[in-house]
Design an enzyme around this catalytic site. Structure first.
Site, PDB file in Angstrom:
ATOM      1  N   ASP A 264       0.810  -1.221   0.000  1.00  0.00           N
ATOM      2  CA  ASP A 264       0.000   0.000   0.000  1.00  0.00           C
ATOM      3  C   ASP A 264       0.844   1.272   0.000  1.00  0.00           C
ATOM      4  O   ASP A 264       2.022   1.252   0.367  1.00  0.00           O
ATOM      5  CB  ASP A 264      -0.876   0.043   1.267  1.00  0.00           C
ATOM      6  CG  ASP A 264      -1.983  -0.995   1.222  1.00  0.00           C
ATOM      7  OD1 ASP A 264      -1.958  -1.865   0.336  1.00  0.00           O
ATOM      8  OD2 ASP A 264      -2.874  -0.927   2.094  1.00  0.00           O
ATOM      9  N   HIS A 406       3.771  -2.216   3.094  1.00  0.00           N
ATOM     10  CA  HIS A 406       3.804  -0.886   2.472  1.00  0.00           C
ATOM     11  C   HIS A 406       5.079  -0.728   1.655  1.00  0.00           C
ATOM     12  O   HIS A 406       6.174  -0.940   2.187  1.00  0.00           O
ATOM     13  CB  HIS A 406       3.722   0.197   3.552  1.00  0.00           C
ATOM     14  CG  HIS A 406       2.421   0.179   4.294  1.00  0.00           C
ATOM     15  ND1 HIS A 406       2.187  -0.691   5.334  1.00  0.00           N
ATOM     16  CD2 HIS A 406       1.281   0.877   4.108  1.00  0.00           C
ATOM     17  CE1 HIS A 406       0.947  -0.508   5.773  1.00  0.00           C
ATOM     18  NE2 HIS A 406       0.366   0.446   5.051  1.00  0.00           N
TER      19      HIS A 406
END
Ligand code: ZN
Length: 437
Positions: A264, A406
């Protein structure tokens, strides 16, 4: 210091460096260059000769551990010195270029974090001989431990004896090697002594045994390698290297477990690129939930995610908590992001993940895309520790898991190789979130 210079000056004056065709200097002048490798904790040292009459190209691994680095450097120096000695004693007066030394290496990984480095030392003494020797080093940057073949068989000579006959059988059954093997040499170099099996590499699937050129086979066979599947020697080897029962079952059933890795908040020019390289190394597909604002800023990185065949996900434009936003804001955040992803990559986003996993009916309705959350949270944004990443994955992952990471934190890229290696070793295949459904 003055004394030192003086001595060098004197020795130069009294023993001038010999002209090219009468001999060589006492060491090979090289320049050294150190670069990162795709393996976490491992750097590549490259030495190139500055003397065109002694071509040398040497590459070897280095880590953050001083002892390990020194043991490799010591080995490299020995090989270089020996090469020079050979050159000097075989030098033909009319020759200009009389030899070549080339050291390259291959890296094998094991899910425990252990690396096996297989060095191929190619040495050519022109007009006389050329040969390749194999040397192996084994090092785990996490534990700072080196291992030997004795560790693999827990110092048990009976198990070594069983293993050595497996190696011999497999060598003799190798169609490609059969015709070049020298049987009495095979016999001799597969005797159950530890020194016969020092040149090895270990992976999650197999134990590889290497032989120098011209030892058990004729010159044309190169450096023979035997790959023994761990399943074949499971009862002989130390527990750390054994394949567990459930993995064997999994392999038998041939029904791989699946896991979806998700990244993400990117794209990021540095971290996303490193992650793409690692995914490529493991032939893994993943899903990237991108922010529209960053796609606008780094279009070429978003494009490379699409090109590599990963799934493109929408993670809003600015990462707001959508539950607190009005409908118009929700629409803008989602639609603008889908638009720029398509504009930049030529492909539509096919999944939506709300920031913080925070959503309600309005959010769900507005996205028009499957809403994808996760069941394994690596908390990579919080601990920023490459070693922690694997711990969280180990704790939570099962068949069908969606793992949250991430691609904006360097520590995530640094810890990812261990995660991929571990999951692969556990029998997982890496799929996109849409393929998981
Ligand atoms: Zn996010």
């Amino acid at each position: 210091m003055i004394g030192g210079s003086y001595l060098i000056y004197l020795s130069k004056k009294n023993n001038p460096i010999p002209p090219m065709n009468t001999g060589y200097a006492s060491s090979i002048p090289t320049t050294t260059d150190i670069t990162d490798s795709k393996f976490p904790g491992i750097k590549i040292s490259t030495e190139i000769s500055n003397d065109p009459t002694i071509p040398v190209a040497v590459q070897y691994p280095q880590s953050t551990d001083e002892d390990f680095n020194l043991s490799i450097q010591k080995h490299i120096k020995q090989v270089k010195d020996n090469h020079l000695k050979q050159l000097n004693s075989n030098k033909h007066p009319s020759q200009v270029v009389s030899g070549e030394l080339n050291i390259s290496f291959k890296t094998y990984t094991h899910h425990s974090g252990l690396y096996s480095f297989v060095l191929n030392n190619y040495s050519d003494i022109s007009g006389y001989s050329n040969t390749t020797e194999v040397h192996t080093f084994h090092f785990n940057p996490d534990t700072k431990k080196e291992i030997s073949i004795q560790d693999i068989f827990e110092n048990d000579v009976d198990r070594l004896a069983a293993f050595s006959s497996i190696v011999r059988q497999q060598l003799e059954a190798d169609d490609k090697l059969k015709d070049s093997l020298i049987s009495e040499q095979v016999e001799r170099h597969t005797q159950p002594t530890w020194s016969n099996f020092q040149k090895f590499a270990v992976t999650d699937e197999a134990l590889l045994i290497h032989f120098d050129q011209n030892v058990i086979a004729s010159h044309t066979a190169g450096t023979p390698t035997v790959t023994i599947p761990l399943t074949k020697i499971n009862t002989l080897i130390a527990p750390d290297f054994q394949i567990k029962e459930e993995e064997k079952e999994q392999k038998k059933e041939n029904k791989p477990k699946r896991v979806a890795l998700t990244f993400d908040d990117g794209p990021d020019p540095k971290v996303t690129t490193q992650i793409l390289d690692l995914l490529d190394k493991y032939d893994a597909k993943a899903t990237f939930f991108m922010l529209g604002s960053r796609v606008e800023y780094y279009p070429e990185i978003a494009k490379s995610v699409q090109k590599a065949g990963h799934e493109l996900g929408n993670h809003t434009w600015n990462h707001p908590n959508l539950v607190k936003a009005n409908t118009k804001k929700i629409q803008e955040e989602i639609l603008n992001t889908s638009a720029i992803i398509e504009e930049v990559t030529g492909e539509k986003a096919t999944a939506f993940r709300p920031p913080y996993g925070s959503f309600n009916d309005i959010v769900n309705e507005q996205s028009g895309l499957p809403l994808v959350l996760w069941d394994v949270d690596t908390l990579d944004w919080k601990h920023r520790n490459p070693h922690q990443l694997l711990n969280y994955v180990k704790q939570g992952t099962q068949d069908g898991s969606i793992i949250l990471m991430h691609d904006i934190h360097q520590s995530t890229a640094d810890g990812l190789d261990a995660v991929l290696s571990y999951l692969k070793g556990e029998g997982y295949t890496f799929v996109t979130v849409s393929d998981l459904e």
